[in-house]
Design a protein around this motif. Sequence first.
Motif, mmCIF file in Angstrom:
data_model
loop_
_atom_site.group_PDB
_atom_site.id
_atom_site.type_symbol
_atom_site.label_atom_id
_atom_site.label_comp_id
_atom_site.label_asym_id
_atom_site.label_seq_id
_atom_site.Cartn_x
_atom_site.Cartn_y
_atom_site.Cartn_z
ATOM 1 N N LEU A 1 90.933 34.005 0.781
ATOM 2 C CA LEU A 1 91.311 34.881 1.880
ATOM 3 C C LEU A 1 92.378 34.244 2.774
ATOM 4 N N THR A 2 93.403 35.024 3.086
ATOM 5 C CA THR A 2 94.349 34.636 4.133
ATOM 6 C C THR A 2 94.627 35.854 5.007
ATOM 7 N N VAL A 3 94.823 35.607 6.289
ATOM 8 C CA VAL A 3 95.217 36.632 7.251
ATOM 9 C C VAL A 3 96.523 36.170 7.871
ATOM 10 N N ASP A 4 97.586 36.978 7.684
ATOM 11 C CA ASP A 4 98.930 36.573 8.109
ATOM 12 C C ASP A 4 99.282 35.206 7.518
ATOM 13 N N ASP A 5 98.984 35.061 6.218
ATOM 14 C CA ASP A 5 99.322 33.867 5.434
ATOM 15 C C ASP A 5 98.592 32.605 5.885
ATOM 16 N N THR A 6 97.544 32.752 6.680
ATOM 17 C CA THR A 6 96.783 31.603 7.159
ATOM 18 C C THR A 6 95.335 31.729 6.702
ATOM 19 N N ALA A 7 94.808 30.660 6.126
ATOM 20 C CA ALA A 7 93.404 30.659 5.715
ATOM 21 C C ALA A 7 92.526 30.464 6.940
ATOM 22 N N PRO A 8 91.573 31.359 7.187
ATOM 23 C CA PRO A 8 90.716 31.214 8.369
ATOM 24 C C PRO A 8 89.748 30.053 8.206
ATOM 25 N N SER A 9 89.295 29.533 9.322
ATOM 26 C CA SER A 9 88.231 28.535 9.314
ATOM 27 C C SER A 9 86.906 29.268 9.205
ATOM 28 N N VAL A 10 86.240 29.115 8.074
ATOM 29 C CA VAL A 10 85.069 29.952 7.813
ATOM 30 C C VAL A 10 83.751 29.307 8.228
ATOM 31 N N TRP A 11 83.755 28.017 8.557
ATOM 32 C CA TRP A 11 82.525 27.355 8.980
ATOM 33 C C TRP A 11 82.684 26.823 10.394
ATOM 34 N N SER A 12 81.737 27.115 11.236
ATOM 35 C CA SER A 12 81.693 26.577 12.581
ATOM 36 C C SER A 12 81.321 25.093 12.527
ATOM 37 N N PRO A 13 81.788 24.294 13.496
ATOM 38 C CA PRO A 13 81.337 22.893 13.550
ATOM 39 C C PRO A 13 79.853 22.764 13.841
ATOM 40 N N TYR A 14 79.200 23.841 14.239
ATOM 41 C CA TYR A 14 77.766 23.828 14.476
ATOM 42 C C TYR A 14 76.962 24.121 13.201
ATOM 43 N N SER A 15 77.657 24.380 12.099
ATOM 44 C CA SER A 15 77.003 24.652 10.819
ATOM 45 C C SER A 15 77.182 23.444 9.909
ATOM 46 N N GLY A 16 76.094 22.929 9.357
ATOM 47 C CA GLY A 16 76.235 21.815 8.428
ATOM 48 C C GLY A 16 74.953 21.037 8.267
ATOM 49 N N PHE A 17 75.077 19.904 7.554
ATOM 50 C CA PHE A 17 73.961 18.987 7.353
ATOM 51 C C PHE A 17 74.018 17.898 8.422
ATOM 52 N N TRP A 18 72.846 17.576 8.971
ATOM 53 C CA TRP A 18 72.757 16.550 10.002
ATOM 54 C C TRP A 18 71.636 15.582 9.627
ATOM 55 N N ARG A 19 71.951 14.271 9.702
ATOM 56 C CA ARG A 19 70.939 13.270 9.366
ATOM 57 C C ARG A 19 69.964 13.116 10.532
ATOM 58 N N SER A 20 68.688 13.238 10.212
ATOM 59 C CA SER A 20 67.640 13.085 11.218
ATOM 60 C C SER A 20 67.007 11.710 11.083
ATOM 61 N N ARG A 21 65.950 11.490 11.847
ATOM 62 C CA ARG A 21 65.281 10.181 11.788
ATOM 63 C C ARG A 21 64.618 9.942 10.434
ATOM 64 N N ASP A 22 64.242 11.038 9.747
ATOM 65 C CA ASP A 22 63.518 10.851 8.482
ATOM 66 C C ASP A 22 64.104 11.659 7.326
ATOM 67 N N GLY A 23 65.299 12.184 7.480
ATOM 68 C CA GLY A 23 65.883 12.970 6.385
ATOM 69 C C GLY A 23 67.101 13.745 6.834
ATOM 70 N N TRP A 24 67.115 15.058 6.504
ATOM 71 C CA TRP A 24 68.272 15.894 6.807
ATOM 72 C C TRP A 24 67.821 17.252 7.333
ATOM 73 N N VAL A 25 68.675 17.833 8.157
ATOM 74 C CA VAL A 25 68.489 19.192 8.659
ATOM 75 C C VAL A 25 69.757 19.973 8.347
ATOM 76 N N ARG A 26 69.586 21.233 7.976
ATOM 77 C CA ARG A 26 70.732 22.121 7.768
ATOM 78 C C ARG A 26 70.730 23.168 8.880
ATOM 79 N N THR A 27 71.879 23.341 9.533
ATOM 80 C CA THR A 27 71.995 24.326 10.609
ATOM 81 C C THR A 27 73.023 25.385 10.241
#
Length: 442
Positions: A81-107
């Motif tokens: 996907l591009t809009v006006d020839d620019t690929a949008p940023s499809v993931w927020s910086p608040y979405s992802g894997f985060w290392r916790s004290r005992d493993g991982w969390v996905r947000t």
Amino acid sequence: MSAPLLPRPDQALHDRVLTELGMDHASVPIPAPAHRVPLPSRLATADLAWASVASVASVAGISAELDPDRIALSYRSDRLLTVDDTAPSVWSPYSGFWRSRDGWVRTHGNYRHHAEALLRGLGITDLDAISSAFAERTSTEAATAISSEGGLAVVVSTERPAEDAALRRTPLLDVRGVEGPGRAPLAPEIPLPLSPVRALPLSGIRVLDLTRVIAGPVCTRTLALLGADVLRIDPPHLPEAEWQHFDTGHGKRSALLDARSSEMHALLAQADVVVLGYRPAALDRLGFSPEVLAERYPGLVIAQLSAWGVDHPERAGFDSLVQAESGIALVESADGDRPGALPAQALDHSAGYLLAASVVALLERRRRDGGTWQVRTSLRRIAAELLGMPRNAEPAPERDVDPAPHTAHFAIGGRRLATARPALPGLDFRAPHEWGADQPRW
């Protein structure tokens, strides 16, 4: 004596889908792809994608050969996907894997209200503090705190074979004739309109689209591709990301309307199909449960999708979260530590195509037998199916695919849009409308 040959995984899944939809799968076998669908992963993502798209082609009577490259790019449409020839940023910086004290969390924090709830749950005010906030908590503590504030987070878990096997003993597509609580009579036979164009079997069919975020919109985008008049309705208070709407809004009209309004009930009264993508509990509160809809609007075909299934009616979720909690993310880990992901939002896309196949089949059943019909599935149920399919020892090498022949171009409100062409052969998308630009009427 040699052992009997087992069917290809994609053929076995295709046959199961058609059987659940009340069709004779022996009369519509699917050919093997010219080469594997280039969605490399340890799990059978390629087979899942091929079978899902082939199921729509089979029930819609499309005999043209499927293109594995086209299917892969369709599943990865956000990358094309591009809009006006620019690929949008499809993931927020608040979405992802985060290392916790005992493993991982996905947000998942792509929507602003989910990002704000994540911060509240962790007791922080900005993104800079998020890594340390997770590191101070166990995975369960972090996910529980975020969820309690209305955010979206799950513990990244190993797969649970017994739970998946139990899910696989339930229908992938749960189809049933529905009568409302008052046992309203089932509708008389309602003929499927004959299409003036053979390639458009749903010409004249009205579809009310009450879905958001990939799976439901892929379903209704596919129904529009097959000729249906699709009207997507969104709540006025919950804006949609422009890129996300452009990625899956092809061929549909888009309007804003309060679900409790009399106009909504007028739309339902004239619809042939309604596709529901909100949490089951939210639908109940709105008076849109399949049972209530069946009682009020006999003859309706009702397609219901949820993230976790009707046994978890209050729980919201997305493809990435289901991958993480079901064990898929750890199966796809590149190093055995950091979680990985499927090569596309394959649970979403597959759910969309399988629901679209169900709608086409149930419209035909309604034409033949009359009645009010419901189908439901969930991303978690599809994850269980994928986890039970034969696996690859290692992902295949990435295949280079020239995107040019698989890209469509549109002009929308002065914007230039490039998107993936449809996975179904011989058909082309109509342009998406701008989000909320249409009137809420047929």
